[in-house]
Design a protein around this motif. Structure first.
Motif, PDB file in Angstrom:
ATOM      1  N   CYS A 157     -57.588 -32.494  78.624  1.00  0.00           N
ATOM      2  CA  CYS A 157     -58.456 -32.149  77.503  1.00  0.00           C
ATOM      3  C   CYS A 157     -59.112 -30.818  77.841  1.00  0.00           C
ATOM      4  N   THR A 158     -58.910 -29.829  76.995  1.00  0.00           N
ATOM      5  CA  THR A 158     -59.405 -28.484  77.304  1.00  0.00           C
ATOM      6  C   THR A 158     -60.693 -28.145  76.567  1.00  0.00           C
ATOM      7  N   GLU A 159     -60.881 -28.704  75.371  1.00  0.00           N
ATOM      8  CA  GLU A 159     -62.040 -28.336  74.560  1.00  0.00           C
ATOM      9  C   GLU A 159     -62.505 -29.527  73.737  1.00  0.00           C
ATOM     10  N   ILE A 160     -63.795 -29.534  73.448  1.00  0.00           N
ATOM     11  CA  ILE A 160     -64.373 -30.504  72.528  1.00  0.00           C
ATOM     12  C   ILE A 160     -65.102 -29.718  71.440  1.00  0.00           C
ATOM     13  N   PHE A 161     -64.643 -29.848  70.209  1.00  0.00           N
ATOM     14  CA  PHE A 161     -65.324 -29.248  69.067  1.00  0.00           C
ATOM     15  C   PHE A 161     -66.261 -30.312  68.489  1.00  0.00           C
ATOM     16  N   TYR A 162     -67.428 -29.877  68.051  1.00  0.00           N
ATOM     17  CA  TYR A 162     -68.365 -30.854  67.506  1.00  0.00           C
ATOM     18  C   TYR A 162     -69.166 -30.245  66.376  1.00  0.00           C
ATOM     19  N   LEU A 163     -69.490 -31.076  65.417  1.00  0.00           N
ATOM     20  CA  LEU A 163     -70.301 -30.679  64.277  1.00  0.00           C
ATOM     21  C   LEU A 163     -71.591 -31.469  64.337  1.00  0.00           C
ATOM     22  N   PRO A 164     -72.710 -30.820  64.672  1.00  0.00           N
ATOM     23  CA  PRO A 164     -73.973 -31.554  64.822  1.00  0.00           C
ATOM     24  C   PRO A 164     -74.438 -32.167  63.510  1.00  0.00           C
ATOM     25  N   LYS A 165     -75.438 -33.032  63.641  1.00  0.00           N
ATOM     26  CA  LYS A 165     -76.000 -33.733  62.484  1.00  0.00           C
ATOM     27  C   LYS A 165     -76.459 -32.744  61.429  1.00  0.00           C
ATOM     28  N   GLU A 166     -77.163 -31.711  61.836  1.00  0.00           N
ATOM     29  CA  GLU A 166     -77.659 -30.716  60.899  1.00  0.00           C
ATOM     30  C   GLU A 166     -77.393 -29.340  61.458  1.00  0.00           C
ATOM     31  N   LEU A 211     -52.096 -31.874  71.233  1.00  0.00           N
ATOM     32  CA  LEU A 211     -52.550 -32.989  70.410  1.00  0.00           C
ATOM     33  C   LEU A 211     -54.044 -32.873  70.131  1.00  0.00           C
ATOM     34  N   GLY A 212     -54.456 -33.498  69.056  1.00  0.00           N
ATOM     35  CA  GLY A 212     -55.867 -33.533  68.705  1.00  0.00           C
ATOM     36  C   GLY A 212     -56.339 -34.959  68.491  1.00  0.00           C
ATOM     37  N   LEU A 213     -57.549 -35.254  68.933  1.00  0.00           N
ATOM     38  CA  LEU A 213     -58.190 -36.551  68.717  1.00  0.00           C
ATOM     39  C   LEU A 213     -59.509 -36.303  67.997  1.00  0.00           C
ATOM     40  N   ARG A 214     -59.649 -36.860  66.804  1.00  0.00           N
ATOM     41  CA  ARG A 214     -60.881 -36.704  66.035  1.00  0.00           C
ATOM     42  C   ARG A 214     -61.645 -38.021  66.036  1.00  0.00           C
ATOM     43  N   VAL A 215     -62.890 -37.962  66.462  1.00  0.00           N
ATOM     44  CA  VAL A 215     -63.760 -39.143  66.498  1.00  0.00           C
ATOM     45  C   VAL A 215     -64.964 -38.866  65.612  1.00  0.00           C
ATOM     46  N   SER A 216     -65.157 -39.709  64.594  1.00  0.00           N
ATOM     47  CA  SER A 216     -66.293 -39.570  63.680  1.00  0.00           C
ATOM     48  C   SER A 216     -67.214 -40.773  63.879  1.00  0.00           C
ATOM     49  N   THR A 217     -68.468 -40.505  64.084  1.00  0.00           N
ATOM     50  CA  THR A 217     -69.419 -41.580  64.352  1.00  0.00           C
ATOM     51  C   THR A 217     -70.633 -41.459  63.446  1.00  0.00           C
ATOM     52  N   ASN A 218     -71.114 -42.619  62.990  1.00  0.00           N
ATOM     53  CA  ASN A 218     -72.447 -42.703  62.396  1.00  0.00           C
ATOM     54  C   ASN A 218     -73.022 -44.060  62.766  1.00  0.00           C
ATOM     55  N   ALA A 219     -74.116 -44.444  62.168  1.00  0.00           N
ATOM     56  CA  ALA A 219     -74.792 -45.664  62.598  1.00  0.00           C
ATOM     57  C   ALA A 219     -73.997 -46.918  62.278  1.00  0.00           C
ATOM     58  N   PRO A 255     -62.761 -49.964  74.453  1.00  0.00           N
ATOM     59  CA  PRO A 255     -63.855 -50.322  75.370  1.00  0.00           C
ATOM     60  C   PRO A 255     -64.879 -49.204  75.545  1.00  0.00           C
ATOM     61  N   VAL A 256     -64.424 -47.964  75.537  1.00  0.00           N
ATOM     62  CA  VAL A 256     -65.349 -46.839  75.692  1.00  0.00           C
ATOM     63  C   VAL A 256     -66.230 -46.704  74.464  1.00  0.00           C
ATOM     64  N   ILE A 257     -65.604 -46.788  73.278  1.00  0.00           N
ATOM     65  CA  ILE A 257     -66.378 -46.669  72.044  1.00  0.00           C
ATOM     66  C   ILE A 257     -67.352 -47.845  71.917  1.00  0.00           C
ATOM     67  N   HIS A 258     -66.895 -49.042  72.290  1.00  0.00           N
ATOM     68  CA  HIS A 258     -67.737 -50.234  72.197  1.00  0.00           C
ATOM     69  C   HIS A 258     -68.925 -50.151  73.151  1.00  0.00           C
ATOM     70  N   GLY A 259     -68.723 -49.512  74.299  1.00  0.00           N
ATOM     71  CA  GLY A 259     -69.794 -49.440  75.292  1.00  0.00           C
ATOM     72  C   GLY A 259     -70.579 -48.164  75.250  1.00  0.00           C
ATOM     73  N   GLY A 260     -70.274 -47.282  74.295  1.00  0.00           N
ATOM     74  CA  GLY A 260     -70.968 -45.998  74.237  1.00  0.00           C
ATOM     75  C   GLY A 260     -72.437 -46.153  73.903  1.00  0.00           C
ATOM     76  N   ASN A 261     -73.291 -45.486  74.646  1.00  0.00           N
ATOM     77  CA  ASN A 261     -74.739 -45.578  74.444  1.00  0.00           C
ATOM     78  C   ASN A 261     -75.212 -44.307  73.756  1.00  0.00           C
ATOM     79  N   LEU A 262     -75.063 -44.270  72.416  1.00  0.00           N
ATOM     80  CA  LEU A 262     -75.433 -43.095  71.642  1.00  0.00           C
ATOM     81  C   LEU A 262     -76.781 -43.304  70.972  1.00  0.00           C
ATOM     82  N   LEU A 271     -72.086 -37.741  63.879  1.00  0.00           N
ATOM     83  CA  LEU A 271     -71.521 -36.717  64.752  1.00  0.00           C
ATOM     84  C   LEU A 271     -70.005 -36.760  64.639  1.00  0.00           C
ATOM     85  N   GLU A 272     -69.423 -35.601  64.460  1.00  0.00           N
ATOM     86  CA  GLU A 272     -67.963 -35.504  64.417  1.00  0.00           C
ATOM     87  C   GLU A 272     -67.500 -34.662  65.593  1.00  0.00           C
TER      88      GLU A 272
END
Length: 674
Positions: free
Chosen positions: A560-569, A611-619, A647-654, A661-662
């Protein structure tokens, strides 16, 4: 997700993580880690039981056709598959590029794959990263295939063909290479520097001048922007400037260790380079207004390297925008030239007396004026405006707090809205003077500056409210101590601030310095698209990733070389990724790498080496999608990913304050070099 393996129109892989909205007594907040549960998209729990799907958060879901438009390149390839989707394959087949120059090759090796009943990736052009997936069995895994002494690197004569053959010339003669380059060719000649890095070379005419154009293909796989070197040919030049290959390999090796070159970055050397000990290195710039027509360019992002002289190295290291704009003024290009010129006169001499001696260490390079990406300075008649990007708030506050009590200084970016820019010129006597370089040649209306200094030493008894003046290529603002205190308070509270300049008793002739916070998304990652579905990543922040663990199978690594992210605001007080989110992202990258490991050989052979992996999270929900070349991965690859990621997503402490967050992760499959 009980789908038929390999179905292109299967729904996107989704992990849903509902969170109970019921509040327990005394607990007003949501604890994402304790309350979320995991279902597969078809309502099956990880333990195989059927979930109560009535508790799932409702919401419309698009099919993979809606989410992932078919890539023209992949559509052309027809995507022919082996009936056994899980079987490893060792070949790809791409259309043959007819080579009229094959007859020049005296020692061409033919490499023919053993199976053709597989996916047929089409290499769209010389800059397509999938080209690296078809040469892995053609070359050894040495760190460098380039001979510095008496030879060049192997070249690709042709790739593909009805039987999947690839033609490689392992030891091209210098005369043969020069003959090929002198011929009329639509595409550049491709050299193999190692199994993970290619160099495209072409002789071009740029601004009516004959130039060598070198560009890389493969630096993205180590998190580095691709590099272009546009080198002016010497009169009657008949020698191949192979030192550029050495430069590319050094950049690759540094990037693999986590040392990356960004816009306005530099690479310096002490030994002779391109036939001169006066050549000090390269200054790297992202193109803006310069002409790029007919140049063989790599995929975005990429940087142009400009050859600099040894006496220019201090400026490249501590204040590169000054050198960049000085080059533009010298060669009448705005903002700077892209062409490198050997054996030219240095534009700066010994440092001498400059205001930068007070702001930067020009001798040992231990410190420099703090540069704020996105900060621009506009000078107009009667006013100067300093635009501070909201998405750099935390960085600006940090600069303010670490500054001297009486002085705040900040370096600025090149403004694309200004029609000209201040330029600092050192004359033959070593004296620094101010000029301006214009984009259009028309009368200047808005002029940019390279830095601003707020000096709070102005005495109230001087009779001035404040003073503003041009110093070299920057703006100096002298203010009283009270005004400095008010300025610091305004920066802390992210409020606009106006400074009237002039004598206290001369109201009509006052000028103003306006400090303004500007909103809007960051102008970063322009032209960069997602491997998942081709979605633009322009404006998304990016963090370089250097994984602590190696994930290898059959001599192939996934990184994995880079992580792109779009903050909440966008424009929030701190739009940088939080430490909690960054740790969560690292855990996802590690888990995904582990899940991909069993398929590295198959994926790369089929041209899915990026390859790309997109993870979208909200409450209420977390979903992920993974794809390559604008297509979602077939279902059978996702089984191992589910086992690794859930397991990682289930145990994530966000922290819910960070949501939604995307994030988008970019992975490359490369060869493990010796």
């Amino acid at each position: 997700q009980a789908q038929a393996a390999g179905t292109l129109n299967s729904p996107p892989p989704t992990v849903m993580v509902p969170v109970s909205v019921l509040k327990h007594p005394g607990n007003e907040g949501l604890c994402l880690k304790e309350q979320k549960r995991v279902w597969f998209a078809d309502g099956i729990l990880p333990n195989g039981e059927v979930a109560d799907t009535t508790k799932l958060t409702s919401g419309s879901k698009k099919s993979s056709v809606d989410l992932s438009p078919v890539s023209p390149v992949l559509q052309e390839s027809q995507m022919v598959r082996n009936p056994d989707e899980n079987s490893d394959v060792s070949s790809v087949e791409v259309p043959l590029q007819e080579s009229e120059n094959a007859e020049h090759m005296s020692d061409v090796k033919l490499h023919t794959p053993t199976s053709v009943d597989v996916v047929k990736p089409v290499v769209a052009c010389y800059s397509d990263y999938r080209l690296l997936s078809i040469i892995e069995k053609c070359v050894c895994k040495a760190g460098s295939l380039f001979s510095e002494d008496d030879g060049l690197a192997p070249i690709i004569v042709a790739h593909g063909g009805q039987e999947g053959e690839t033609l490689i010339e392992d030891n091209p003669a210098h005369s043969q290479v020069m003959q090929l380059l002198e011929e009329e060719r639509s595409d550049p000649l491709t050299f193999i520097l190692n199994a993970n890095l290619l160099a495209n070379v072409k002789l071009v005419t740029y601004l009516s001048k004959k130039c060598w154009c070198f560009s890389t293909n493969g630096l993205h796989s180590v998190g580095q922007a691709e590099v272009v070197i546009l080198l002016l040919c010497l009169p009657c030049e008949d020698a191949f400037p192979k030192d550029i290959f050495k430069l590319f390999l050094n950049i690759y090796q540094d990037a693999a260790k986590g040392k990356h070159i960004e816009n306005l970055g530099n690479f310096t050397f002490n030994e002779s380079f391109l036939g001169s000990k006066d050549h000090g290195g390269f200054l790297f710039v992202a193109p803006t207004f310069q002409l790029l027509d007919d140049l063989p360019l790599p995929e975005n992002p990429f940087l142009f390297g400009i050859l600099i002289q040894k006496l220019e190295v201090p400026w490249a290291k501590v204040f590169p925008i000054r050198l960049t704009l000085r080059l533009g003024a010298e060669y009448n290009v705005y903002p700077c030239p892209l062409m490198s010129i050997r054996h030219r006169k240095s534009l700066f001499g010994e440092t001498g007396h400059t205001v930068m001696n007070l702001l930067a260490d020009l001798r040992n390079y231990q410190y420099s004026i703090p540069f704020v990406d996105g900060l621009v300075i506009h000078m107009e008649m009667g006013k100067s405006t300093i635009n501070l990007p909201e998405w750099r708030y935390s960085e600006i506050v940090k600069i303010m707090k670490s500054s001297n009590e009486h002085v705040i200084s900040m370096g600025a970016s090149l403004s694309t809205e200004a029609d000209s820019h201040l330029v600092c010129v050192q004359n033959d006597d070593g004296v620094y003077q101010t000029q301006a370089n214009s984009f259009t040649g028309n009368p200047r209306k808005v002029t940019g500056a390279s830095f601003v200094v707020f000096n709070g030493a102005l005495k109230a008894s001087s009779g001035y409210l404040a003073k503003s003046s041009i110093v070299e290529d920057g703006l100096m603002v002298q203010i009283t101590r009270d005004t400095m205190d008010a300025l610091r308070q305004a920066l802390q509270e992210k409020k606009d601030f106006d400074i009237p300049c002039g004598k206290a008793d001369a109201c009509e002739s006052r000028e103003y310095v306006n400090i303004c916070w500007t909103s809007g998304k960051a102008d970063v990652n322009k032209g960069v698209t997602s491997p998942v579905d081709g979605k633009s990543l322009h404006g998304m922040q990016c963090v370089k990733m250097l994984q602590e663990m190696e994930f290898e199978t059959d001599g192939k690594l996934v990184r994995c070389t880079e992580i792109f992210y779009l903050p909440k605001e966008q424009g929030a007080h701190g739009s940088s990724i939080s430490a909690t989110c960054l740790q969560f992202a690292k855990e996802i990258a590690t888990a995904c790498s582990a899940g991909l490991c069993p398929h590295l050989r198959t994926l790369k052979t089929r041209g899915m080496n990026k390859l790309g992996l997109r993870v979208s999270t909200n409450a209420d929900i977390v979903e992920y999608q993974m794809g390559s070349g604008g297509q979602l991965l077939p279902q059978h690859y996702l089984n191992d990913l589910d086992s690794a990621l859930i397991p990682v997503i289930h145990g994530g402490n966000l922290d819910t304050s960070s949501l939604p967050l995307e994030m988008e992760f970019v992975f490359f499959i490369i060869e493990n070099l010796i």
